[in-house]
Enzyme design. Structure first.
Site, PDB file in Angstrom:
ATOM      1  N   ASN A   8      29.769  37.091  49.150  1.00  0.00           N
ATOM      2  CA  ASN A   8      28.500  37.620  49.557  1.00  0.00           C
ATOM      3  C   ASN A   8      28.592  39.398  49.602  1.00  0.00           C
ATOM      4  O   ASN A   8      27.500  40.054  50.244  1.00  0.00           O
ATOM      5  CB  ASN A   8      27.917  37.170  50.825  1.00  0.00           C
ATOM      6  CG  ASN A   8      27.458  35.726  50.718  1.00  0.00           C
ATOM      7  OD1 ASN A   8      26.667  35.383  49.682  1.00  0.00           O
ATOM      8  ND2 ASN A   8      27.636  34.635  51.570  1.00  0.00           N
ATOM      9  N   ASN A   9      29.692  39.551  49.239  1.00  0.00           N
ATOM     10  CA  ASN A   9      29.959  41.249  49.173  1.00  0.00           C
ATOM     11  C   ASN A   9      28.967  41.570  48.401  1.00  0.00           C
ATOM     12  O   ASN A   9      29.038  41.762  47.104  1.00  0.00           O
ATOM     13  CB  ASN A   9      31.325  41.467  48.955  1.00  0.00           C
ATOM     14  CG  ASN A   9      31.644  42.970  49.129  1.00  0.00           C
ATOM     15  OD1 ASN A   9      31.012  43.715  48.756  1.00  0.00           O
ATOM     16  ND2 ASN A   9      32.671  43.255  49.721  1.00  0.00           N
ATOM     17  N   HIS A  11      28.485  44.865  47.409  1.00  0.00           N
ATOM     18  CA  HIS A  11      29.124  45.835  46.489  1.00  0.00           C
ATOM     19  C   HIS A  11      29.889  45.226  45.283  1.00  0.00           C
ATOM     20  O   HIS A  11      29.910  45.650  44.238  1.00  0.00           O
ATOM     21  CB  HIS A  11      30.048  46.766  47.080  1.00  0.00           C
ATOM     22  CG  HIS A  11      29.616  47.604  48.117  1.00  0.00           C
ATOM     23  ND1 HIS A  11      28.908  48.730  47.753  1.00  0.00           N
ATOM     24  CD2 HIS A  11      29.741  47.796  49.627  1.00  0.00           C
ATOM     25  CE1 HIS A  11      28.486  49.273  48.844  1.00  0.00           C
ATOM     26  NE2 HIS A  11      29.115  48.602  50.040  1.00  0.00           N
ATOM     27  N   ASP A  72      40.568  38.152  44.343  1.00  0.00           N
ATOM     28  CA  ASP A  72      41.153  38.625  45.561  1.00  0.00           C
ATOM     29  C   ASP A  72      41.849  40.052  44.948  1.00  0.00           C
ATOM     30  O   ASP A  72      42.298  39.860  43.720  1.00  0.00           O
ATOM     31  CB  ASP A  72      42.180  37.790  46.203  1.00  0.00           C
ATOM     32  CG  ASP A  72      42.451  38.408  47.617  1.00  0.00           C
ATOM     33  OD1 ASP A  72      41.539  39.123  48.072  1.00  0.00           O
ATOM     34  OD2 ASP A  72      43.634  37.870  48.354  1.00  0.00           O
ATOM     35  N   GLY A 166      35.746  50.426  49.326  1.00  0.00           N
ATOM     36  CA  GLY A 166      37.201  50.151  50.102  1.00  0.00           C
ATOM     37  C   GLY A 166      37.967  51.251  49.808  1.00  0.00           C
ATOM     38  O   GLY A 166      37.732  52.362  50.491  1.00  0.00           O
ATOM     39  N   TYR A 167      39.129  51.028  49.011  1.00  0.00           N
ATOM     40  CA  TYR A 167      39.882  52.500  49.041  1.00  0.00           C
ATOM     41  C   TYR A 167      39.518  53.463  48.004  1.00  0.00           C
ATOM     42  O   TYR A 167      40.285  54.269  47.455  1.00  0.00           O
ATOM     43  CB  TYR A 167      41.335  51.867  48.512  1.00  0.00           C
ATOM     44  CG  TYR A 167      41.939  51.086  49.782  1.00  0.00           C
ATOM     45  CD1 TYR A 167      42.739  51.684  51.101  1.00  0.00           C
ATOM     46  CD2 TYR A 167      41.780  49.737  50.188  1.00  0.00           C
ATOM     47  CE1 TYR A 167      43.298  50.669  52.133  1.00  0.00           C
ATOM     48  CE2 TYR A 167      42.183  48.871  51.006  1.00  0.00           C
ATOM     49  CZ  TYR A 167      42.964  49.501  52.073  1.00  0.00           C
ATOM     50  OH  TYR A 167      43.658  48.620  52.814  1.00  0.00           O
TER      51      TYR A 167
END
Length: 212
Positions: A8-9, A11, A72, A166-167
């Protein structure tokens, strides 16, 4: 083709939909009324991706024809022995410092702090996708098909750029002098770890031979 992405992210959803294009209708967990707290207790990216895909299939899609995939992703930094790796999304939180899981700012600051002025800043982003093609009954065992995408690069000394998540603001891919957050979605979605894994997934679903 309709396919469920175990997230459900927002992005990630937007990124995946852009990469796959109009030939795929990508559904989120919300779209299939899955609001469960899906376990992610694996010790590797492969285990976590498989665990998420199998959970959603068993509990929500075992009587459906719709394929389900989960991913992942980990950032692996050479000088830190592969950290944060499978703990990338909750890197800051695992020390019990009060940071919340998926706190990107805290995660980046911890990584930069641990790396310090180390000259070895080599790193890579790695995405693993687990696909389950949902056919049959709940009692049947489903073997997940795995796809991997890798992009090599290095960690910047400080953040730059405002796009991505994120990164992205501290990761500079090989062949570029800007971070993922500076390069923007159009470039990132052509060269990223997730783009490479998704391309293999799409080719597989289209019946093309894929080196996973």
């Amino acid at each position: 083709m309709k396919i469920v992405f175990a997230t459900n992210n927002q992005h990630k959803l937007e990124e995946i939909r852009q990469i796959l294009g109009p030939g795929f209708e990508v559904l989120s967990l919300n779209d299939i009324n899955c609001h469960d707290d899906i376990p992610e207790t694996g010790k590797t990216l492969e285990e976590n991706a498989r665990m998420k895909a199998e959970y959603v299939w068993k509990h929500h899609l075992s009587h459906a024809e719709t394929p389900i995939f989960a991913d992942d992703t980990g950032l692996e930094v050479d000088a830190l022995g592969g950290e944060p790796g499978v703990h990338s999304a909750r890197y800051a939180a695992i020390d019990g410092d009060g940071s919340q899981s998926h706190d990107s700012e805290a995660n980046m600051q911890k990584l930069l702090r641990k790396l310090g002025n180390n000259n070895n800043r080599k790193a890579r982003f790695r995405t693993v996708i687990a696909l389950i093609e949902c056919r049959g009954t709940r009692s049947e065992e489903r073997e997940a098909t795995l796809f991997e995408g890798i992009v090599n690069g290095h960690i910047a000394h400080e953040k730059s750029g405002s796009e991505g998540f994120g990164y992205d603001p501290i990761f500079i891919p090989d062949g570029y002098d800007q971070s993922f957050a500076e390069l923007g979605a159009e470039v990132k979605n052509k060269i990223s770890h997730r783009a490479r894994a998704i391309k293999k997934l799409a080719d597989f679903l289209k019946g093309e031979k894929v080196k996973r």
